[in-house]
Enzyme design. Structure first.
Site, PDB file in Angstrom:
ATOM      1  N   ASP A 238       5.532  20.582 -19.542  1.00 32.93           N
ATOM      2  CA  ASP A 238       5.770  20.448 -18.099  1.00 32.93           C
ATOM      3  C   ASP A 238       4.457  20.336 -17.338  1.00 32.93           C
ATOM      4  O   ASP A 238       4.323  19.533 -16.424  1.00 32.93           O
ATOM      5  CB  ASP A 238       6.577  21.636 -17.568  1.00 32.93           C
ATOM      6  CG  ASP A 238       8.070  21.431 -17.786  1.00 32.93           C
ATOM      7  OD1 ASP A 238       8.403  20.493 -18.524  1.00 32.93           O
ATOM      8  OD2 ASP A 238       8.883  22.192 -17.244  1.00 32.93           O
TER       9      ASP A 238
ATOM     10  N   ASP B  46      13.682  26.282 -18.385  1.00 30.66           N
ATOM     11  CA  ASP B  46      13.457  24.872 -18.065  1.00 30.66           C
ATOM     12  C   ASP B  46      14.834  24.223 -17.917  1.00 30.66           C
ATOM     13  O   ASP B  46      15.608  24.172 -18.869  1.00 30.66           O
ATOM     14  CB  ASP B  46      12.671  24.234 -19.220  1.00 30.66           C
ATOM     15  CG  ASP B  46      12.473  22.744 -19.014  1.00 30.66           C
ATOM     16  OD1 ASP B  46      12.174  22.363 -17.880  1.00 30.66           O
ATOM     17  OD2 ASP B  46      12.629  21.984 -19.981  1.00 30.66           O
TER      18      ASP B  46
ATOM     19  N   THR C 287      13.079  20.008 -12.936  1.00 31.49           N
ATOM     20  CA  THR C 287      14.386  19.684 -13.527  1.00 31.49           C
ATOM     21  C   THR C 287      15.478  20.611 -13.002  1.00 31.49           C
ATOM     22  O   THR C 287      16.622  20.204 -12.891  1.00 31.49           O
ATOM     23  CB  THR C 287      14.317  19.798 -15.052  1.00 31.49           C
ATOM     24  OG1 THR C 287      13.631  21.003 -15.390  1.00 31.49           O
ATOM     25  CG2 THR C 287      13.579  18.631 -15.647  1.00 31.49           C
ATOM     26  N   THR C 288      15.102  21.859 -12.669  1.00 35.13           N
ATOM     27  CA  THR C 288      16.108  22.772 -12.102  1.00 35.13           C
ATOM     28  C   THR C 288      16.365  22.397 -10.649  1.00 35.13           C
ATOM     29  O   THR C 288      17.504  22.335 -10.196  1.00 35.13           O
ATOM     30  CB  THR C 288      15.606  24.234 -12.185  1.00 35.13           C
ATOM     31  OG1 THR C 288      14.972  24.427 -13.439  1.00 35.13           O
ATOM     32  CG2 THR C 288      16.741  25.213 -12.055  1.00 35.13           C
TER      33      THR C 288
END
Length: 533
Positions: free
Chosen positions: A401, A66, A99-100
């Site tokens: 998530d 994550d 988020t990446t």
């Protein structure tokens, strides 16, 4: 004399020259350090992305892919690189997923900016063009999106499982995705249909079993044992539950003082008084018909003593002690009762009612379950199981998530294809739009378009495919009008991603692009770092 004035006037002219080299150097240093952060998380993008093992100074080990978690734990010292860490945090807050992606996009944009700056384009021009391009990109994405209804449970499950597919626990996505959808839908308030507070979904982690044993509990779960002092009950039907914030123990003086007792009759009197005091309290509690007590943790003095536990057990009252202060709000909301702060306020109307409170053995410990709550508040509890702590923590993050993805769909009811399809489509349409623009702008927008290709490129690279061949083929398909063609990493080829059920909420993609662009514009505008001691 004349010669001297001439040199003086000439030197005043030359002094107005400002050294631009230093500003360029600082800008390049900022871009370089921010890109190195982006490259660090790039390999963990997508379903075939690698995981990172983070070892903290205290010896704690975390395994995750994550983006937000990785960057959060990284010790980043350079100020510009810190901005990328903040960037992934804000994406985590807005959308919860991607988020990446957002960091990788920012890194690619910075790379393109470097080329533009070397070509001699002014940073402000680049910055403004990026803003224009990002606004246009949001319009293109919105036009591509497919509307979705909350009643269409299947679509929600598809998008939750897409989010879970890139996680360590991807093999359990068939179990966790429906679980995430159900838990979010059960806490949506009909009065405010587009708001979801994820604090209403409580995740309780319990070691033992596998992730397969994870379940959704309609009710409350306490990761504690019932206090077994003096053989109190461990299972109660038709429970009347009180949440108390006072202590059932003899009162203490406010200041530190010691009382010297010299006579044993006085000693007896003290003990007798203690007993009557505690019995008086327990009689008041019993009088309301209460048979389950949840006692908040107390700092000043013991919340319960052995004596009071003994009397409570005699009164057939089940006791759960050391309830965390932060959980009180969640518990009272779920049980639909009021916390009681003083014994004088103990009344029947402040109690919560449930069909069953029982202690269950689970793994190597025990938990307490409260089920069949009357007029239950809109909350839900997920009991996550796992074979070791690393898997447990990662399962909790992945579940969070997935919950965020469903929350995004509740906020903005649009779905969009995954698998690099929207990015390639954006790249194609922005490339076409750049040809209409004039001057520097057209040049900058074209670079923005090229930067977006990093997502499909990285997806292919992480899956072990040939990135250049795949991205070229993707462009070709999109040019022929297949908007939803994307990379199918499982088959290792390009297919229509919507039919493969790889979907994500529109909010994830749009916020990733706006946030990444904002961050890059900010880094471009910085031309000097001033350290203040």
């Amino acid at each position: 004399m004349a010669a001297m004035t001439a040199t003086a006037s000439r030197s005043s002219k030359t002094e107005s020259y400002v050294d631009n080299k230093r500003k360029d150097d600082i800008r390049m240093a900022n871009i370089k350090s921010a890109r190195s952060v982006a490259d660090a998380v790039r390999t963990s993008l997508g379903p075939k992305g690698m995981d990172k093992m983070i070892s903290t100074a205290s010896g704690e080990v975390i395994i995750t892919n994550d983006g937000a978690t990785i960057l959060n734990k990284m010790e980043v010292l350079q100020p510009a690189a810190k901005m990328l860490v903040e960037l992934s945090k804000s994406q985590d807050v807005v959308a919860g997923d991607g988020t990446t992606t957002v960091v990788v996009i920012a890194g690619a944009l910075l790379k393109q900016c470097q080329t533009l700056l070397h070509a001699g384009i002014h940073p402000t021009v680049v910055s403004d063009s990026l803003h224009k391009a990002s606004v246009k990109a949001i319009d293109i994405l919105t036009a591509m999106a497919v509307p979705v209804e909350l009643s269409d449970r299947e679509s929600l499950v598809k998008s939750a499982s897409t989010s879970l597919n890139s996680k360590v626990v991807s093999q359990y996505s068939t179990l966790l995705a429906p679980l995430a959808v159900d838990s979010v839908l059960s806490v949506v308030d009909p009065a405010k249909p587009d708001l979801v507070d994820l604090r209403d979904v409580k995740i309780v982690k319990k070691l033992g079993g596998t992730v397969d044993d994870t379940e959704l509990v309609k009710g409350l779960v306490f990761d504690k044992k019932v206090s077994h002092a003096a053989g109190g009950p461990t299972r109660i039907e038709n429970a009347k539950i009180a949440v108390i914030q006072f202590q059932i123990s003899p009162p203490k003086t406010d200041i530190e003082q010691s009382i010297v007792v010299s006579d044993y009759t006085q000693m007896d009197r003290i003990l007798k008084e203690e007993r009557t005091y505690i019995l008086g309290m327990i009689k008041k509690i019993k009088a309301t018909g209460c048979n389950v007590l949840l006692i908040q943790k107390s700092i000043l003095r013991d919340a319960v003593t052995d004596l009071s536990l003994h009397y409570l057990a005699k009164a057939k009252i089940l006791v759960i002690k050391d309830v965390e202060r932060d959980d009180i709000e969640f518990i009272t909301k779920t049980l639909n009762c009021l916390p009681i702060a003083n014994i004088e306020h103990f009344r029947a109307e402040k109690l919560g009612y449930a069909d069953m409170v029982e202690e269950v053995s689970l793994g190597d410990g025990k938990i307490v379950r409260v089920t069949g709550i009357k007029d239950m508040g809109r909350t839900t509890t997920v009991l996550v199981r796992g074979s070791n702590l690393l898997v447990l923590d990662e399962a909790e993050r992945s579940l969070h998530d997935a919950l965020c993805v469903v929350r995004c769909l509740v906020n903005k009811k649009f779905l969009i294809a995954g698998g690099g399809a929207p990015e390639i489509e954006l790249s194609r349409q922005l490339g076409a739009w750049s040809k209409v623009l004039q001057g520097m702008e057209s040049f900058c927008v074209r670079s923005f378009a090229e930067a977006l290709e990093v997502i499909p490129y990285t997806l292919a690279e992480n899956a072990g495919l040939n990135p250049i061949a795949i991205v070229t083929e993707l462009r070709n398909r999109h040019a022929q009008g297949e908007i939803n063609a994307g990379i199918n990493v499982r088959k290792g080829q390009i297919t229509n991603i919507l039919e493969e059920n790889v979907v994500q909420p529109l909010l994830v993609s749009t916020s990733a692009i706006t946030l990444a662009t904002e961050c890059v514009r900010m880094i471009l505008k910085i031309d000097d770092i001033v350290t203040v001691r």
